[in-house]
Structures are given as C-alpha cells and as structure tokens.
Motif scaffolding. Structure first.
Motif, PDB file in Angstrom:
ATOM      1  N   GLY A 101      10.197   1.381   3.610  1.00  0.00           N
ATOM      2  CA  GLY A 101      11.273   0.479   3.243  1.00  0.00           C
ATOM      3  C   GLY A 101      10.885  -0.981   3.101  1.00  0.00           C
ATOM      4  O   GLY A 101      11.755  -1.826   2.894  1.00  0.00           O
ATOM      5  N   VAL A 102       9.580  -1.287   3.195  1.00  0.00           N
ATOM      6  CA  VAL A 102       9.174  -2.701   3.213  1.00  0.00           C
ATOM      7  C   VAL A 102       8.485  -3.140   1.920  1.00  0.00           C
ATOM      8  O   VAL A 102       8.029  -4.281   1.835  1.00  0.00           O
ATOM      9  CB  VAL A 102       8.232  -2.992   4.408  1.00  0.00           C
ATOM     10  CG1 VAL A 102       8.918  -2.687   5.729  1.00  0.00           C
ATOM     11  CG2 VAL A 102       6.921  -2.210   4.280  1.00  0.00           C
ATOM     12  N   MET A 103       8.415  -2.292   0.917  1.00  0.00           N
ATOM     13  CA  MET A 103       7.629  -2.607  -0.289  1.00  0.00           C
ATOM     14  C   MET A 103       8.474  -3.223  -1.400  1.00  0.00           C
ATOM     15  O   MET A 103       7.975  -3.480  -2.489  1.00  0.00           O
ATOM     16  CB  MET A 103       6.955  -1.340  -0.830  1.00  0.00           C
ATOM     17  CG  MET A 103       6.037  -0.661   0.160  1.00  0.00           C
ATOM     18  SD  MET A 103       6.910   0.588   1.147  1.00  0.00           S
ATOM     19  CE  MET A 103       7.153   1.883  -0.061  1.00  0.00           C
ATOM     20  N   PHE A 104       9.753  -3.468  -1.129  1.00  0.00           N
ATOM     21  CA  PHE A 104      10.658  -3.852  -2.212  1.00  0.00           C
ATOM     22  C   PHE A 104      11.216  -5.264  -2.075  1.00  0.00           C
ATOM     23  O   PHE A 104      12.137  -5.633  -2.787  1.00  0.00           O
ATOM     24  CB  PHE A 104      11.808  -2.839  -2.280  1.00  0.00           C
ATOM     25  CG  PHE A 104      11.341  -1.422  -2.462  1.00  0.00           C
ATOM     26  CD1 PHE A 104      11.017  -0.945  -3.723  1.00  0.00           C
ATOM     27  CD2 PHE A 104      11.183  -0.581  -1.372  1.00  0.00           C
ATOM     28  CE1 PHE A 104      10.564   0.360  -3.890  1.00  0.00           C
ATOM     29  CE2 PHE A 104      10.732   0.722  -1.531  1.00  0.00           C
ATOM     30  CZ  PHE A 104      10.419   1.191  -2.793  1.00  0.00           C
ATOM     31  N   PHE A 105      10.659  -6.053  -1.151  1.00  0.00           N
ATOM     32  CA  PHE A 105      11.134  -7.420  -0.984  1.00  0.00           C
ATOM     33  C   PHE A 105      10.714  -8.290  -2.159  1.00  0.00           C
ATOM     34  O   PHE A 105       9.609  -8.157  -2.682  1.00  0.00           O
ATOM     35  CB  PHE A 105      10.576  -8.029   0.300  1.00  0.00           C
ATOM     36  CG  PHE A 105      11.010  -7.337   1.555  1.00  0.00           C
ATOM     37  CD1 PHE A 105      12.360  -7.225   1.870  1.00  0.00           C
ATOM     38  CD2 PHE A 105      10.082  -6.807   2.435  1.00  0.00           C
ATOM     39  CE1 PHE A 105      12.766  -6.591   3.033  1.00  0.00           C
ATOM     40  CE2 PHE A 105      10.481  -6.175   3.603  1.00  0.00           C
ATOM     41  CZ  PHE A 105      11.820  -6.063   3.898  1.00  0.00           C
ATOM     42  N   GLU A 106      11.594  -9.202  -2.536  1.00  0.00           N
ATOM     43  CA  GLU A 106      11.261 -10.161  -3.585  1.00  0.00           C
ATOM     44  C   GLU A 106      10.186 -11.131  -3.101  1.00  0.00           C
ATOM     45  O   GLU A 106       9.278 -11.499  -3.842  1.00  0.00           O
ATOM     46  CB  GLU A 106      12.521 -10.937  -3.997  1.00  0.00           C
ATOM     47  CG  GLU A 106      12.345 -11.781  -5.249  1.00  0.00           C
ATOM     48  CD  GLU A 106      12.134 -10.947  -6.496  1.00  0.00           C
ATOM     49  OE1 GLU A 106      11.439 -11.444  -7.400  1.00  0.00           O
ATOM     50  OE2 GLU A 106      12.650  -9.814  -6.558  1.00  0.00           O
ATOM     51  N   ASP A 107      10.282 -11.542  -1.828  1.00  0.00           N
ATOM     52  CA  ASP A 107       9.313 -12.451  -1.218  1.00  0.00           C
ATOM     53  C   ASP A 107       8.834 -11.808   0.072  1.00  0.00           C
ATOM     54  O   ASP A 107       9.463 -11.926   1.122  1.00  0.00           O
ATOM     55  CB  ASP A 107       9.965 -13.811  -0.946  1.00  0.00           C
ATOM     56  CG  ASP A 107       8.985 -14.858  -0.433  1.00  0.00           C
ATOM     57  OD1 ASP A 107       7.970 -14.468   0.177  1.00  0.00           O
ATOM     58  OD2 ASP A 107       9.232 -16.054  -0.627  1.00  0.00           O
ATOM     59  N   SER A 108       7.696 -11.127   0.010  1.00  0.00           N
ATOM     60  CA  SER A 108       7.231 -10.346   1.156  1.00  0.00           C
ATOM     61  C   SER A 108       6.864 -11.231   2.341  1.00  0.00           C
ATOM     62  O   SER A 108       7.122 -10.867   3.502  1.00  0.00           O
ATOM     63  CB  SER A 108       6.027  -9.493   0.757  1.00  0.00           C
ATOM     64  OG  SER A 108       6.405  -8.527  -0.192  1.00  0.00           O
ATOM     65  N   THR A 109       6.253 -12.380   2.083  1.00  0.00           N
ATOM     66  CA  THR A 109       5.876 -13.265   3.186  1.00  0.00           C
ATOM     67  C   THR A 109       7.114 -13.743   3.937  1.00  0.00           C
ATOM     68  O   THR A 109       7.152 -13.729   5.171  1.00  0.00           O
ATOM     69  CB  THR A 109       5.077 -14.474   2.671  1.00  0.00           C
ATOM     70  OG1 THR A 109       3.892 -13.998   2.012  1.00  0.00           O
ATOM     71  CG2 THR A 109       4.679 -15.392   3.806  1.00  0.00           C
TER      72      THR A 109
END
Length: 282
Positions: free
Chosen positions: A126-134
C-alpha cells in the motif's frame, strides 16, 4: 477530512476500481496470503501494540493485526478507498470477541495528521502509490512513537513477477500503443529497486532499514477462467485495459484464459511473485 494531495489516486480507488476490488476482496486475500504470512512473521506485533495499517484495503491485514495485538491494543486502518473501507467495517463486525478495536479511517497517509501514537506501522502493498513518497514516509515516521517500527511489502521488478509478465506479454500485441511504466511514478513497481527506496526512507528519518527479498508462488485463481479475470481486472495489467474498448478487453481476457488453460489445464493457476519485505525504525 481526506486530503486532495493524492487526488488522482483517490479518484481511482473510489471509482470503479475500488468497487471491483471490494467485490472480489476474498480472491485478493487468497492471492496475497503467502506474503501476508511473511509480513506478520517479521512484524511480530506484541500484545497491546498500537498499529497503523497503511492502505488497509478491505481489511484483511487490519483484522489480523487486531487479533494479534488483542483487546489491549488498537488498530487504525487507513485507506483512500471508501468502498474498500466499507467492506473492512462489515468484516470487523463479524469478528469474535478478544481482538483490538479498529478505527476505519478514510485518510491519505501522505499528509494526514495521525499524531505520534503508534508503536508499529505496517502495509501490504500500500505504500507505492504516494504522489510524494518522501513526504509520505516522513508523515508515517511522525505517527510513530520513539523506538517505533515500520514493516511493509512492495513489489520487486516486473520481470521477476511472472503473475504479471506472463499475461502482460501475451496481450501486448493487441495493445501496440501501451506505455511502459514510468520510473518514479506512483504504481506497483515504484520501489522495485532498493537504491530508489532506501534514500527516501533515510530522508524521511528512518534508521536500521532492511530490505529482504521474498519469493512465493501466488495462486491467482482456482481455474484458468478465474485466474484470467484476476490478472486482467485486479493485477497491474488492469490499468492497461481500463480505458480500452469492450472488444479489446474481451479479446485480452480470451488470450489470457487460453494461455492459462494451456499451461495449467483446468486446475489452479499458481505463478511466481517477488517482493521486498522492508523494515525500519524511528
């Protein structure tokens, strides 16, 4: 109130895709079961722990976490998709006594103000879809108490995932204009390379980061027909087919079904899958 920072993903998971995943959540839980086992074995959630489940989907991992930490713990299950959260709430209502209470929260983990209250953050793909991962991982770190831990699963390279490539390669000839996944863009293979992921986690303030390769056979269907439907409508190639004409979708489904029937006969379809199991501390 849910942030609109990740609006494209919010629209995607609250529309037809989220409704489809909610309807067929049991098949997804079955397919991901070997990886769920690996995730929880590594997380080793203790009784009484306070857990944040990121991208909880239809609730399989949140429910398991609640059973594991027991009535003295607490689980916050966060997701952008209201259709999936609705299924999670329904499933929780049927749980036997003794599990931790679960808060089902429609929220973007990228910027939601959770407060520093969790002992462990976990996520199953569930963590691969962020617009800004940092920014997202920094926000997740802020949600953890001092000494808190994070455990999550993310896919390795597409080439290592036969459950994707076998069907994808079969249908690409009828999708000649299909674009290759863009490196760094939100999507299932965003963190396929550790050299991409590790600097992001370090910049977010995590330490003691470990990436363990996990390889399992994934059952994508009990029959070729069910397996073809799974990979065509819930796997990464679903995005390739989503905007296609109905006749193209039908042709793709027939191609995949024939491929699986040729390889597996009339029985279950199990294909290789590869991911990273990532752990870190605050």
């Amino acid at each position: 109130m849910t942030s609109t920072l990740n609006q494209d993903q919010s629209d995607y998971w609250n529309g037809e895709v989220g409704q489809r995943w909610a309807l067929y959540h049991e098949a997804l839980d079955t397919a991901f079961a070997p990886f769920t086992e690996a995730l929880f074995a590594r997380a080793a959630l203790p009784p009484g722990a306070r857990v944040l489940d990121i991208g909880c989907g239809a609730g399989d991992t949140a429910l398991r976490a609640a059973r594991q930490v027991g009535s003295g713990g607490h689980v916050t299950a966060a997701d952008l998709s209201e259709p999936l959260l609705a299924v999670g709430r329904e499933r929780a209502a049927r749980e036997a006594p003794g599990a931790a209470p679960i808060e089902w929260l429609r929220a973007d983990a990228q910027d939601h103000a959770f407060g520093a209250r969790f002992d462990h953050a976990l996520s199953r793909f569930g963590v691969m879809f962020f617009e800004d991962s940092t920014a997202a991982f920094a926000n997740i770190r802020r949600s953890l108490v001092a000494g808190g831990r994070m455990s999550f699963l993310c896919w390795r390279n597409m080439a290592e995932n036969a459950w994707v490539t076998l069907a994808r390669d079969a249908v690409l000839p009828i999708l000649p204009e299909a674009e290759a996944p863009q490196p760094g863009a939100p999507g299932p293979f965003r963190f396929a390379a550790p050299e991409t992921l590790l600097p992001i986690l370090e910049a977010a303030g995590f330490h003691a980061i470990e990436c363990e390769p996990v390889d399992r056979m994934m059952r994508v269907g009990d029959t070729p027909e069910a397996a073809a439907d799974f990979v065509a409508t819930r796997g990464p190639i679903a995005r390739l087919l989503r905007e296609r004409e109905p006749d193209v979708k039908d042709a793709a489904l027939k191609i995949i079904t024939a491929l699986f029937r040729d390889r597996f006969g009339s029985g279950p379809v199990e294909l290789g899958a590869a991911c990273w199991l990532v752990t870190a501390r605050t």
